[in-house]
Design a protein around this motif. Structure first.
Motif, PDB file in Angstrom:
ATOM      1  N   SER A  59       8.202  -2.721 -17.711  1.00  0.00           N
ATOM      2  CA  SER A  59       8.512  -3.722 -16.684  1.00  0.00           C
ATOM      3  C   SER A  59       9.454  -4.793 -17.247  1.00  0.00           C
ATOM      4  CB  SER A  59       7.234  -4.374 -16.149  1.00  0.00           C
ATOM      5  OG  SER A  59       6.500  -4.945 -17.203  1.00  0.00           O
ATOM      6  N   ASP A  60       9.371  -5.027 -18.555  1.00  0.00           N
ATOM      7  CA  ASP A  60      10.245  -6.027 -19.179  1.00  0.00           C
ATOM      8  C   ASP A  60      11.701  -5.581 -19.163  1.00  0.00           C
ATOM      9  OD1 ASP A  60       8.094  -7.842 -19.941  1.00  0.00           O
ATOM     10  OD2 ASP A  60       7.485  -6.237 -21.275  1.00  0.00           O
ATOM     11  N   SER A  84      16.909 -11.356 -24.406  1.00  0.00           N
ATOM     12  CA  SER A  84      15.647 -11.503 -25.151  1.00  0.00           C
ATOM     13  C   SER A  84      14.653 -10.419 -24.747  1.00  0.00           C
ATOM     14  CB  SER A  84      15.003 -12.860 -24.870  1.00  0.00           C
ATOM     15  OG  SER A  84      15.860 -13.911 -25.233  1.00  0.00           O
ATOM     16  N   LEU A  85      14.546 -10.176 -23.441  1.00  0.00           N
ATOM     17  CA  LEU A  85      13.579  -9.184 -22.951  1.00  0.00           C
ATOM     18  C   LEU A  85      13.933  -7.782 -23.445  1.00  0.00           C
ATOM     19  CD1 LEU A  85      12.973 -10.501 -19.331  1.00  0.00           C
ATOM     20  CD2 LEU A  85      11.242 -10.299 -21.124  1.00  0.00           C
ATOM     21  N   MET A 112      12.934  -7.611 -26.993  1.00  0.00           N
ATOM     22  CA  MET A 112      11.483  -7.462 -27.102  1.00  0.00           C
ATOM     23  C   MET A 112      11.062  -6.009 -26.893  1.00  0.00           C
ATOM     24  SD  MET A 112       8.318  -9.268 -25.046  1.00  0.00           S
ATOM     25  CE  MET A 112       8.471  -8.335 -23.547  1.00  0.00           C
ATOM     26  N   VAL A 157      12.766  -6.472 -15.671  1.00  0.00           N
ATOM     27  CA  VAL A 157      13.040  -7.911 -15.507  1.00  0.00           C
ATOM     28  C   VAL A 157      14.359  -8.267 -16.199  1.00  0.00           C
ATOM     29  CG1 VAL A 157      12.166 -10.259 -15.812  1.00  0.00           C
ATOM     30  CG2 VAL A 157      10.551  -8.416 -15.350  1.00  0.00           C
ATOM     31  N   SER A 158      14.636  -7.609 -17.316  1.00  0.00           N
ATOM     32  CA  SER A 158      15.907  -7.825 -18.018  1.00  0.00           C
ATOM     33  C   SER A 158      17.083  -7.488 -17.100  1.00  0.00           C
ATOM     34  CB  SER A 158      15.926  -6.958 -19.288  1.00  0.00           C
ATOM     35  OG  SER A 158      17.135  -7.101 -19.980  1.00  0.00           O
ATOM     36  N   PRO A 170       4.006  -9.292 -27.768  1.00  0.00           N
ATOM     37  CA  PRO A 170       4.204  -8.923 -26.363  1.00  0.00           C
ATOM     38  C   PRO A 170       4.145 -10.090 -25.380  1.00  0.00           C
ATOM     39  CG  PRO A 170       2.057  -8.172 -27.135  1.00  0.00           C
ATOM     40  CD  PRO A 170       2.763  -8.744 -28.318  1.00  0.00           C
ATOM     41  N   LEU A 207       9.103  -3.810 -29.596  1.00  0.00           N
ATOM     42  CA  LEU A 207       7.779  -3.227 -29.307  1.00  0.00           C
ATOM     43  C   LEU A 207       7.815  -1.692 -29.359  1.00  0.00           C
ATOM     44  CD1 LEU A 207       6.599  -5.489 -26.331  1.00  0.00           C
ATOM     45  CD2 LEU A 207       5.517  -5.329 -28.583  1.00  0.00           C
ATOM     46  N   PRO A 215       5.130 -14.390 -24.963  1.00  0.00           N
ATOM     47  CA  PRO A 215       5.494 -14.256 -23.555  1.00  0.00           C
ATOM     48  C   PRO A 215       6.328 -13.001 -23.297  1.00  0.00           C
ATOM     49  CG  PRO A 215       6.920 -15.866 -24.620  1.00  0.00           C
ATOM     50  CD  PRO A 215       5.866 -15.498 -25.610  1.00  0.00           C
ATOM     51  N   GLY A 216       6.223 -12.490 -22.071  1.00  0.00           N
ATOM     52  CA  GLY A 216       6.982 -11.307 -21.682  1.00  0.00           C
ATOM     53  C   GLY A 216       7.694 -11.534 -20.363  1.00  0.00           C
ATOM     54  N   GLY A 217       7.924 -10.456 -19.649  1.00  0.00           N
ATOM     55  CA  GLY A 217       8.698 -10.515 -18.408  1.00  0.00           C
ATOM     56  C   GLY A 217       8.093 -11.419 -17.341  1.00  0.00           C
ATOM     57  N   LEU A 260      10.518 -14.907 -27.026  1.00  0.00           N
ATOM     58  CA  LEU A 260      10.542 -13.863 -25.995  1.00  0.00           C
ATOM     59  C   LEU A 260      11.064 -12.550 -26.587  1.00  0.00           C
ATOM     60  CD1 LEU A 260      10.080 -13.442 -22.920  1.00  0.00           C
ATOM     61  CD2 LEU A 260      12.463 -14.075 -22.552  1.00  0.00           C
TER      62      LEU A 260
END
Lengths: 213, 213
Positions: free
Chosen positions: A149-150, A36-37, A40, A153-154, B19, A44, B21-23, B14
């Motif tokens: 940063s996402d 999901s991240l 995203m 985290v992914s 943007p 974006l 929710p995000g990480g 997500l």
């Protein structure tokens, strides 16, 4: 279906004394969030100024990556359910009668079968986790700087999923009698953990450099 | 509220181009699942034969650990929401008018304030992630052997959460002008990652030894 539970109730159900869902399903959910991240980050990125300045081949690469992360997201979510389903089959096998010798033998065979089936699910999950790295790398390289940063985290969550799935392969392996299969799968899973870890570190390096903190 | 979304819809939300929710929220959810898994190990331990053979002090330690992991589970879930809320405040600050010099100055102050607030949430999350290790260690040492892999997945997911939260601290730090605060927090967050990583590895060693695969 687990995916139809609210996030709050899923966490409650996971915490409860019922053994399923357990770590295998939690690992699959971690993979789902990782996919999901990455999705995203692509969402974006596409259409933004920096994206419009990319070469056509690079744009196509990003659009293709988004398609893949969306497919993987769904697949991880399916595995989350599947892991719980096969685990319950192991429990069923243990509940089989064991009064006569015939019953004992049949029960033993069914337990072995159920464990083999049960370990195939986290095994497939760990392989599918590794697949995501290709796309997280693209997210880290070309992704919107505000969402970098996402991508990190992914990478963290897919490695946790990969290693979590591998622990589930290993605990099921420990119950198997088939020594040859045990050795093969143990080697395979340890290689995957190592290679995944290298990918994760490389992505985090890109991310930290871009953040520049 | 994010926690009221189904797991499937949370993953969709997500992945979307919004943007938040995000990480940061994903990291908090990873922490929630980690706490849940430790709770499950304790729930699958208390009352079992091996548990009944423990000393009273050990039993008390396990019961106390379950209480703590249940509190942390709720706290992580709250942080999941909070991270999205403070992130939206940063977005609001950026939307402030910037036509006159006064407006520009006020906007700049409000953006700095919003970032400081936004980084406090993942900072608190990373500290609270570290707290869980104490209880995962107890789960790995005294937990039901059949659920020992779940203690391992708990450690993997809390470290992913801790490091994910730290990336969110860092990306918010990068936008700050307060150099002294940046240096202090960067040092703090890197120490926490390192100490967490040592804890994670120690727990995985116990788990792998117990699995014996």
């Amino acid at each position: 279906m687990l995916k139809e539970l609210t996030v709050e109730n899923f966490a409650k159900e996971l915490a409860s004394k019922s053994p399923a869902p357990g770590g295998g399903s939690a690992a699959a959910l971690s993979a789902t969030l990782a996919a999901s991240l990455s999705s995203m980050v692509f969402n974006l990125t596409i259409g933004k100024k920096a994206y419009e300045n990319l070469k056509d081949a690079e744009k196509e690469c990003i659009i293709n990556a988004l398609k893949k992360t969306e497919v993987l997201r769904e697949e991880y979510l399916d595995i989350m359910q599947e892991d719980t389903t096969v685990f319950l089959k192991v429990m069923d096998a243990y509940k089989m009668p064991k009064d006569s010798e015939d019953e004992k033998n049949l029960r033993k065979i069914k337990i072995e079968e159920a464990y083999k089936l049960a370990l195939e699910v986290p095994r497939r999950l760990s392989e599918k986790c590794f697949e995501l790295y290709k796309y997280i790398e693209i997210a880290a390289k070309y992704g919107n700087a505000n969402a970098i940063s996402d991508a990190g985290v992914s990478a963290l969550m897919i490695q946790a999923a990969l290693e979590g799935a591998s622990l589930n392969v290993k605990i099921n392996l420990a119950s198997l009698e088939d020594i040859k299969l045990k050795e093969t799968l143990l080697k395979e899973t340890n290689t995957l953990i190592k290679e995944g870890s290298i990918k994760k570190d490389a992505i985090l390096k890109i991310v930290e450099n871009k953040i520049g903190a």
